[in-house]
Design a protein around this motif. Structure first.
Motif, short mmCIF file in Angstrom:
data_model
loop_
_atom_site.label_atom_id
_atom_site.label_comp_id
_atom_site.label_asym_id
_atom_site.label_seq_id
_atom_site.Cartn_x
_atom_site.Cartn_y
_atom_site.Cartn_z
N ALA A 79 0.81 -1.21 0.00
CA ALA A 79 0.00 0.00 0.00
C ALA A 79 0.85 1.27 0.00
CB ALA A 79 -0.93 -0.01 1.22
N TRP A 80 1.76 1.40 0.96
CA TRP A 80 2.47 2.65 1.12
C TRP A 80 3.37 3.00 -0.06
CZ3 TRP A 80 0.92 6.26 4.19
CH2 TRP A 80 0.25 5.94 5.37
N PRO A 81 4.15 2.07 -0.62
CA PRO A 81 4.95 2.42 -1.81
C PRO A 81 4.09 2.91 -2.97
CG PRO A 81 5.77 0.39 -0.85
CD PRO A 81 4.50 0.72 -0.13
N LEU A 82 2.91 2.29 -3.16
CA LEU A 82 2.05 2.72 -4.25
C LEU A 82 1.52 4.12 -4.00
CD1 LEU A 82 0.57 2.13 -6.88
CD2 LEU A 82 -1.24 1.06 -5.55
N ILE A 83 1.13 4.41 -2.77
CA ILE A 83 0.64 5.75 -2.44
C ILE A 83 1.73 6.79 -2.68
CG2 ILE A 83 -0.16 7.22 -0.55
CD1 ILE A 83 -1.58 4.78 0.59
N LEU A 84 2.95 6.49 -2.29
CA LEU A 84 4.06 7.42 -2.52
C LEU A 84 4.30 7.62 -4.01
CD1 LEU A 84 6.55 6.31 0.28
CD2 LEU A 84 5.17 8.39 0.21
N CYS A 85 4.17 6.56 -4.80
CA CYS A 85 4.31 6.70 -6.25
C CYS A 85 3.24 7.63 -6.82
CB CYS A 85 4.21 5.33 -6.92
SG CYS A 85 5.66 4.30 -6.74
N LEU A 86 2.02 7.51 -6.32
CA LEU A 86 0.94 8.37 -6.79
C LEU A 86 1.21 9.83 -6.42
CD1 LEU A 86 -2.19 6.17 -5.98
CD2 LEU A 86 -1.06 6.50 -8.19
N VAL A 87 1.74 10.07 -5.23
CA VAL A 87 2.09 11.43 -4.83
C VAL A 87 3.19 12.00 -5.74
CG1 VAL A 87 3.07 12.85 -2.98
CG2 VAL A 87 1.38 11.10 -2.44
N PHE A 88 4.18 11.16 -6.06
CA PHE A 88 5.24 11.59 -6.97
C PHE A 88 4.68 11.97 -8.34
CE2 PHE A 88 7.83 10.17 -10.56
CZ PHE A 88 8.92 11.02 -10.44
N VAL A 89 3.82 11.11 -8.88
CA VAL A 89 3.23 11.40 -10.19
C VAL A 89 2.42 12.68 -10.15
CG1 VAL A 89 1.56 10.57 -11.89
CG2 VAL A 89 3.22 8.99 -10.91
N GLY A 90 1.63 12.86 -9.08
CA GLY A 90 0.83 14.07 -8.96
C GLY A 90 1.68 15.33 -8.88
N ALA A 91 2.76 15.29 -8.08
CA ALA A 91 3.63 16.46 -7.94
C ALA A 91 4.34 16.77 -9.25
CB ALA A 91 4.66 16.20 -6.83
N ALA A 92 4.89 15.75 -9.92
CA ALA A 92 5.61 15.98 -11.16
C ALA A 92 4.67 16.49 -12.26
CB ALA A 92 6.31 14.70 -11.61
N ALA A 93 3.48 15.88 -12.36
CA ALA A 93 2.53 16.30 -13.39
C ALA A 93 2.05 17.72 -13.15
CB ALA A 93 1.35 15.33 -13.43
N THR A 94 1.73 18.05 -11.89
CA THR A 94 1.29 19.41 -11.57
C THR A 94 2.37 20.42 -11.89
OG1 THR A 94 -0.09 18.52 -9.78
CG2 THR A 94 0.36 20.88 -9.76
N CYS A 95 3.60 20.09 -11.58
CA CYS A 95 4.72 20.98 -11.89
C CYS A 95 4.83 21.23 -13.39
CB CYS A 95 6.02 20.39 -11.34
SG CYS A 95 7.52 21.17 -11.99
N LEU A 96 4.80 20.16 -14.18
CA LEU A 96 4.96 20.30 -15.63
C LEU A 96 3.82 21.09 -16.25
CD1 LEU A 96 6.25 16.72 -16.55
CD2 LEU A 96 7.58 18.82 -16.27
N PHE A 97 2.62 20.92 -15.73
CA PHE A 97 1.49 21.67 -16.26
C PHE A 97 1.56 23.15 -15.85
CE2 PHE A 97 -0.61 17.57 -17.03
CZ PHE A 97 -1.22 17.84 -18.25
N ARG A 98 1.86 23.41 -14.59
CA ARG A 98 1.81 24.78 -14.10
C ARG A 98 2.97 25.63 -14.60
NH1 ARG A 98 -0.08 25.67 -8.07
NH2 ARG A 98 -0.65 27.62 -9.09
N CYS A 99 4.12 25.02 -14.83
CA CYS A 99 5.24 25.83 -15.31
C CYS A 99 5.19 26.03 -16.82
CB CYS A 99 6.58 25.20 -14.90
SG CYS A 99 7.01 23.71 -15.80
#
Length: 572
Positions: free
Chosen positions: A188-208
């Motif tokens: 559970a926890w590794p998958l949740i951390l992966c989802l947080v990583f994807v969300g942060a990276a995707a938000t960064c790429l879209f917003r910048c």
């Protein structure tokens, strides 16, 4: 057009920045350094937690993800002040850094919580975890100290063709390896951390603004973008090392995506709310099952599978015409209720065609099990194969077949969307009375949308029956129709990429988050509520769809009008 390196001659076009604090930039650099150093140190005393974070100077996958976020932060800091400063008039480094800073802090907080929960408390957190958390906090604080900028229109940026193509290739490669790594997580926890990583990276790429540039590059090189996307999808089974579980999930995603794309014609283009669409998928599956060589099949005719696909699709389209003819004269809520009733009628009909309450076609509630694997042109889909030293399992074989099917469905959707028929559907969706007054055959186009959508769903159903090896009425309940509709709303109605993304999210997450079994529907409902509140147009929405929810955006209105004029000229 303006080259990306061209200086700003007119002061009115120059970026306007609010003054930032001088300490912000060095503070951000310090945060990046701390994240990288902390990720090379041990995070946990217990090596059994989060895939072993207890080794110094040997970061595991989760620590590498933190390093990637730190390196992205470093690039944006160099855009703000450094050798990449020329990009500052095109990329909003501040907004990107804010997304990365918040993402890193959330990532590390969850990592420390996971270590604490899985062990005997925070006493098992090693210094590396705290060092990385402090680094993320410094990046977040520095991002809020940096100034915001007035940027140029990214559509005016021009780079060499090779750079555009390279950007597309890098993005697809990143998506491929990120998906492979995330699906490889079984806890559970590794998958949740992966989802947080994807969300942060995707938000960064879209917003910048990076994703805006890649989007324009994709528009300039559509064939390259399409080819790169299918190449990444084709290579996905080669990243799984023979893992049949993940390939089963991937196959289900493709079936769900093909079906959702058919529903996208009905809902996204024509604007017809269909709550019983899963029945068309079921009709195709039952046709394939009854015409198979299963011992429980009830029809003696055993045609080749290519004929079965056409028969199943035509049966589904015929059902669409039969249901659509009397019901499409109503609209809105009434149409939704009627289609909901049709979905339930189909399911109960499959129950009753058991030889007791009607002719024996479906074996009633027992369904048709034992459907054999496909054999096409001598290729047995039920046998494992080894290609380039990589084992491809049974589900990987069906994955490739479904990938071809999805490609056909996407091609059909895009051609229809850009045709006169597609423009007629959009006109009906926007204002049915106005479209009828302008001479559009409203009823005929509605019926055509129902028939084509059902045809595509029936095709997907014929493959699904052989992949699953059995069909039963319980597979085609109302909740499945609701999930299909949710995938379209979540991803973006009327779009291709949006629907594929929505279908992937709604199919993968429930499978991978089985440890939240009791709360999956709660999380699903919460996700939809948040989407309707903060992004009602969907994750990947067309400009026209965005304008419906953001009428005050004048620049967007101008862009939509330009697209409309171009479409009119092409039609002439």
């Amino acid at each position: 057009m303006t080259d990306i390196d061209t200086p700003v001659d007119d002061i009115s076009e120059a970026p306007v920045a609010k003054p930032g604090k001088p300490i912000a930039w060095p503070l951000g650099l310090a945060g990046v350094a701390l994240v990288i150093v902390g990720s090379f140190l041990s995070w946990s005393y217990d090596g059994q937690i989060l895939n072993d974070l207890s080794i110094n100077f040997y970061p595991n996958g989760l620590q590498i993800l933190a390093i990637i976020l730190a390196l992205l932060s470093l690039v944006l800091l160099l855009v703000e002040k450094g050798p990449l400063v020329k990009l500052g008039s095109w990329l909003d480094a501040t907004l990107g850094l804010r997304a990365l800073g918040v993402g890193l802090v959330l990532y590390m907080v969850l990592a420390l919580v996971a270590i604490s929960v899985e062990s005997d408390g925070l006493i098992n957190v090693n210094p590396g975890g705290y060092v990385t958390l402090v680094g993320g906090l410094l990046i977040a604080v520095s991002a809020w100290m940096l100034p915001l900028h007035q940027l140029r229109d990214m559509s005016e940026a021009r780079m060499p063709a090779w750079f555009d193509i390279l950007s597309i290739a890098v993005l697809m490669a990143a998506l491929l390896f990120t998906a492979a790594y995330a699906l490889a997580q079984t806890e559970a926890w590794p998958l949740i951390l992966c989802l947080v990583f994807v969300g942060a990276a995707a938000t960064c790429l879209f917003r910048c603004g990076v994703m805006t540039f890649v989007s324009h590059a994709g528009q300039r090189h559509r064939k390259v973008l399409t080819l790169a996307a299918f190449a990444a999808a084709f290579l996905f089974p080669f990243t799984q090392n023979g893992d049949d579980t993940n390939m089963s999930i991937a196959g289900s995603v493709l079936v769900f995506s093909a079906t959702a794309m058919g529903l996208n014609i009905v809902v996204g283009l024509a604007g017809l709310l269909d709550l019983g669409y899963i029945a068309f998928l079921g009709s195709g599956a039952y046709v394939a099952a009854t015409l198979s060589t299963s011992a429980f099949a009830t029809i003696d005719w055993k045609p080749p599978f290519l004929i079965v696909v056409l028969v199943g699709a035509c049966v589904a389209a015929t059902l669409g015409l039969i249901i659509g003819s009397p019901t499409l004269r109503v609209s809105g809520d009434y149409l939704a209720i009627v289609t909901l009733g049709f979905g339930e009628i189909f399911r109960f009909s499959m129950f009753n065609l058991d030889g007791n309450n009607g002719p024996n076609l479906t074996n009633g509630p027992n369904g048709i099990p034992g459907i054999p694997d496909l054999v096409l042109f001598g290729f047995d889909f039920g046998t494992d194969h080894t290609v380039a030293g990589v084992e491809l399992t049974r589900n990987a074989n069906y994955y490739f077949l479904l990938l071809i099917l999805v490609g056909f469905v996407i091609l059909t959707f895009s051609r229809l969307n850009n045709s006169r028929i597609g423009r007629g559907w959009v006109a009906i969706r926007e204002d049915e009375k106005a479209a009828e007054a302008m001479g559009v055959n409203v009823f005929g186009l509605k019926l055509l949308a129902f028939a084509i959508g059902a045809f595509l769903a029936g095709m997907a159903g014929t493959v699904k029956a052989h992949q699953d090896g059995a069909v039963s009425p319980d597979q085609y309940i109302f909740l499945e129709s609701a999930f299909l509709l949710a995938a379209i709303v979540l991803g973006g109605m009327g779009t291709i990429v949006g629907v594929l993304l929505g279908a992937t999210i709604l199919k993968v997450l429930p499978e991978k988050l089985r440890f939240f079994l009791e709360y999956r529907l709660l999380l699903f409902g919460l996700l939809l509520v948040l989407m309707m509140r903060f992004r009602p147009e969907g994750l990947v929405a067309s400009r026209r769809r965005k304008l419906e929810f953001h009428e005050e955006d004048e620049a967007l209105a101008v862009a939509v009008e330009e697209e409309r004029l171009i479409a009119v000229e092409e039609a002439k």
